[in-house]
Design an enzyme around this catalytic site. Structure first.
Site, PDB file in Angstrom:
ATOM      1  N   MET A 109      48.224  44.460  35.583  1.00  0.00           N
ATOM      2  CA  MET A 109      49.335  43.771  34.925  1.00  0.00           C
ATOM      3  C   MET A 109      49.135  43.939  33.430  1.00  0.00           C
ATOM      4  O   MET A 109      48.750  43.014  32.714  1.00  0.00           O
ATOM      5  CB  MET A 109      49.353  42.302  35.354  1.00  0.00           C
ATOM      6  N   GLY A 147      50.776  36.612  36.503  1.00  0.00           N
ATOM      7  CA  GLY A 147      50.110  36.023  35.353  1.00  0.00           C
ATOM      8  C   GLY A 147      50.084  34.516  35.314  1.00  0.00           C
ATOM      9  O   GLY A 147      49.468  33.931  34.426  1.00  0.00           O
ATOM     10  N   PHE A 148      50.720  33.872  36.273  1.00  0.00           N
ATOM     11  CA  PHE A 148      50.745  32.415  36.295  1.00  0.00           C
ATOM     12  C   PHE A 148      50.164  31.909  37.612  1.00  0.00           C
ATOM     13  O   PHE A 148      50.566  32.370  38.686  1.00  0.00           O
ATOM     14  CB  PHE A 148      52.182  31.888  36.162  1.00  0.00           C
ATOM     15  N   GLY A 149      49.263  30.972  37.540  1.00  0.00           N
ATOM     16  CA  GLY A 149      48.650  30.440  38.749  1.00  0.00           C
ATOM     17  C   GLY A 149      49.384  29.215  39.280  1.00  0.00           C
ATOM     18  O   GLY A 149      50.200  28.602  38.588  1.00  0.00           O
ATOM     19  N   GLY A 150      49.088  28.862  40.513  1.00  0.00           N
ATOM     20  CA  GLY A 150      49.600  27.626  41.090  1.00  0.00           C
ATOM     21  C   GLY A 150      51.072  27.626  41.440  1.00  0.00           C
ATOM     22  O   GLY A 150      51.673  26.556  41.576  1.00  0.00           O
ATOM     23  N   GLY A 173      44.448  34.862  47.267  1.00  0.00           N
ATOM     24  CA  GLY A 173      43.311  34.376  46.499  1.00  0.00           C
ATOM     25  C   GLY A 173      42.823  33.036  47.028  1.00  0.00           C
ATOM     26  O   GLY A 173      41.906  32.960  47.827  1.00  0.00           O
ATOM     27  N   SER A 174      43.508  31.964  46.592  1.00  0.00           N
ATOM     28  CA  SER A 174      43.108  30.628  47.041  1.00  0.00           C
ATOM     29  C   SER A 174      43.341  30.438  48.536  1.00  0.00           C
ATOM     30  O   SER A 174      42.673  29.612  49.164  1.00  0.00           O
ATOM     31  CB  SER A 174      43.884  29.559  46.256  1.00  0.00           C
ATOM     32  N   ASP A 184      51.814  39.662  47.151  1.00  0.00           N
ATOM     33  CA  ASP A 184      50.797  38.980  46.360  1.00  0.00           C
ATOM     34  C   ASP A 184      51.429  37.777  45.670  1.00  0.00           C
ATOM     35  O   ASP A 184      52.377  37.923  44.908  1.00  0.00           O
ATOM     36  CB  ASP A 184      50.221  39.956  45.328  1.00  0.00           C
ATOM     37  N   GLY A 185      50.903  36.592  45.971  1.00  0.00           N
ATOM     38  CA  GLY A 185      51.349  35.383  45.300  1.00  0.00           C
ATOM     39  C   GLY A 185      51.774  34.294  46.263  1.00  0.00           C
ATOM     40  O   GLY A 185      52.793  34.433  46.936  1.00  0.00           O
ATOM     41  N   GLY A 186      50.982  33.251  46.358  1.00  0.00           N
ATOM     42  CA  GLY A 186      51.332  32.142  47.236  1.00  0.00           C
ATOM     43  C   GLY A 186      51.244  32.464  48.710  1.00  0.00           C
ATOM     44  O   GLY A 186      51.779  31.735  49.545  1.00  0.00           O
ATOM     45  N   ASP A 221      42.643  41.804  40.162  1.00  0.00           N
ATOM     46  CA  ASP A 221      43.783  41.534  39.280  1.00  0.00           C
ATOM     47  C   ASP A 221      43.365  41.728  37.832  1.00  0.00           C
ATOM     48  O   ASP A 221      42.509  40.997  37.311  1.00  0.00           O
ATOM     49  CB  ASP A 221      44.290  40.109  39.481  1.00  0.00           C
ATOM     50  N   HIS A 238      40.762  42.928  46.285  1.00  0.00           N
ATOM     51  CA  HIS A 238      41.866  43.055  45.330  1.00  0.00           C
ATOM     52  C   HIS A 238      41.419  42.592  43.951  1.00  0.00           C
ATOM     53  O   HIS A 238      40.893  41.483  43.792  1.00  0.00           O
ATOM     54  CB  HIS A 238      43.057  42.224  45.806  1.00  0.00           C
ATOM     55  N   HIS A 284      45.097  46.087  40.667  1.00  0.00           N
ATOM     56  CA  HIS A 284      46.477  45.787  40.281  1.00  0.00           C
ATOM     57  C   HIS A 284      46.484  45.503  38.788  1.00  0.00           C
ATOM     58  O   HIS A 284      45.965  44.478  38.332  1.00  0.00           O
ATOM     59  CB  HIS A 284      46.971  44.578  41.082  1.00  0.00           C
ATOM     60  N   MET A 321      44.598  41.673  33.989  1.00  0.00           N
ATOM     61  CA  MET A 321      45.638  41.169  33.095  1.00  0.00           C
ATOM     62  C   MET A 321      45.200  41.353  31.650  1.00  0.00           C
ATOM     63  O   MET A 321      44.038  41.117  31.322  1.00  0.00           O
ATOM     64  CB  MET A 321      45.921  39.688  33.371  1.00  0.00           C
ATOM     65  N   SER A 343      41.789  38.307  46.911  1.00  0.00           N
ATOM     66  CA  SER A 343      41.834  38.517  45.470  1.00  0.00           C
ATOM     67  C   SER A 343      40.595  37.913  44.823  1.00  0.00           C
ATOM     68  O   SER A 343      40.396  36.692  44.853  1.00  0.00           O
ATOM     69  CB  SER A 343      43.089  37.873  44.873  1.00  0.00           C
ATOM     70  N   MET A 346      55.682  41.362  44.206  1.00  0.00           N
ATOM     71  CA  MET A 346      55.136  40.086  43.738  1.00  0.00           C
ATOM     72  C   MET A 346      55.969  38.944  44.307  1.00  0.00           C
ATOM     73  O   MET A 346      57.197  38.938  44.198  1.00  0.00           O
ATOM     74  CB  MET A 346      55.148  40.022  42.212  1.00  0.00           C
TER      75      MET A 346
END
Length: 308
Positions: free
Chosen positions: A157, A231-234, A282-283, A260-262, A124, A122, A155, A126, A97, A226
Site C-alpha cells: 500500500m 490503512g485503517f484498523g478496526g 489478521g485479528s 482482505d479486511g474484516g 502488509d 501475508h 501487499h 504501508m 496477516s 479490499m
C-alpha cells in the site's frame, strides 16, 4: 425515498444470506456481479452503518425490501442469461496477516501459524503516504525469509510500488501485490514483477470499479479486493464489495481472488460464496483463542464453495 440504490443493496443482502448449492455457483456469482453498488448506495450505507443483516436493513428501508428481488428470483434470472463462465476449482489459500502478530517474536509467531495450517504469510506494507499508516518494508521480509520457507505474500500500500520491486525480490518475497490506484502503467509494473521472479497481484480499494482491473487479470497471479479501506484498523467488513469478487470470478474463473479486511469466521462465507479463494485475516486469526480452528473454518468454507 426509496430508489434503485436501495433495491440494489437489499438484493445484495438477499444473495449473501442465501445458501447456494454447488451446481448453482456460476449463476449465483453472475447474479451477484450484476449488483454493483452505485454512488447513491454509498450514501445509504453511511445511514445504515453497514449492517450485514437484511432484517435490520429492511426495517430502515421497508419499501426497498418489498421491491427487491429475492435470491431465488435473481438466481433464476441469471440462469436464463446463461450465468457466466463455469466456476473452476482453485486452491483454498489461508493467509494470516502478520501485522496482527507479536512483532517481538515475529519468527516464532509465523512458524506457529504455518504449523497450525497457514498456507501463505501475508505482509502488509504501508508507506504513510498512499495510506496514513507506516508499517514494515523489505528489511523485515529479508529477516523473516531466514526463518520460514512459507510463501511471503506481500501487499504494498505505497505510492510508487515499482521502485520497491528489486528490494522485495532480493528480500525473498514470493508475491508482490500493488494498488491499481497507485500506478499509471499497470502492465509495465506487472512485467517488472515477473522479471524479478515474483508473482504479480493487483489490489483494489473498496470504491474502485472492478472493471478497471479486467484488462490485466490474465497477467496476474491474483486480484486483491479490499473489504475495508486500506490503512485503517478496526473497520467492519464491507459486505457490499462482494459483487466485485463475483464479477472477477464470473469473467476470469481461473484467477485467484484475495479478500482482505474484516474477514473472520462469521464473514468468511460471504467471501467464499462470491468466489474468493485467498483469504487474508489478521485479528480473525491472531486475535482469537484458537487460530488453528479459525483457519480450519475459513478453509472449509472456501472448499465448500468449489475450491480445492
Amino acid at each position: 425515498m426509496t430508489d434503485t440504490a436501495d433495491n440494489v443493496l437489499a438484493e445484495i443482502l438477499n444473495l449473501l444470506e442465501y445458501e447456494v448449492e454447488k451446481k448453482d455457483l456460476s449463476a449465483y456469482r453472475y447474479a451477484l456481479a450484476g449488483l454493483a453498488p452505485t454512488e447513491g448506495s454509498q450514501a445509504i450505507l453511511k445511514r445504515t452503518g453497514g449492517s450485514m443483516d437484511s432484517k435490520a436493513f429492511a426495517e430502515k428501508f421497508p419499501d426497498a425490501a418489498k421491491k427487491a428481488r429475492t435470491a431465488s428470483e435473481l438466481l433464476e434470472a441469471a440462469k436464463k442469461q446463461d450465468g457466466g463462465a463455469e466456476s473452476k476449482a482453485k486452491k483454498a489459500i489461508i493467509c494470516p496477516s502478520i501485522l496482527s502478530a507479536d512483532f517481538a517474536r515475529l519468527a516464532s509467531e509465523c512458524s506457529r501459524m504455518v504449523d497450525l495450517g497457514a498456507d501463505f504469510l501475508h505482509v502488509d506494507v504501508m508507506d504513510g503516504h498512499f495510506v496514513p499508516n507506516l508499517t514494515i518494508g523489505a528489511p523485515v521480509v529479508k529477516s523473516l525469509r531466514k526463518h520460514t520457507k512459507s510463501v511471503l505474500d506481500c501487499h504494498l500500500m505505497v505510492s510508487n510500488p515499482e521502485q520497491w520491486i528489486p528490494d522485495f525480490n532480493k528480500a525473498g518475497a514470493d508475491t508482490f501485490c500493488f494498488h491499481l490506484e497507485a500506478v499509471s502503467d499497470p502492465l509495465k509494473v506487472i512485467k517488472a514483477i515477473k522479471q524479478n521472479g515474483m508473482k504479480p497481484g493487483i489490489a483494489l480499494k473498496p470504491d474502485t470499479p472492478v472493471s478497471k482491473v479486467f484488462p490485466y487479470c490474465e497477467h496476474l497471479h491474483h486480484v486483491l479486493v479490499m473489504t475495508v479501506e486500506p490503512g485503517f484498523g478496526g473497520q467492519k467488513f464491507m459486505w457490499w464489495t462482494m459483487p466485485k469478487v463475483a464479477g472477477i470470478c464470473a469473467r476470469f474463473p481461473s484467477v485467484n481472488i484475495q479478500v482482505d479486511g474484516g474477514v473472520k469466521t462469521h464473514t468468511i462465507h460471504a467471501c467464499s460464496k462470491a468466489g474468493a479463494n485467498m483469504i487474508v485475516s489478521g485479528s480473525g486469526i491472531f486475535g482469537v483463542e484458537d487460530p488453528g480452528k479459525a483457519m480450519e473454518i475459513m478453509k472449509t468454507s472456501v472448499c465448500s464453495q468449489g475450491a480445492a
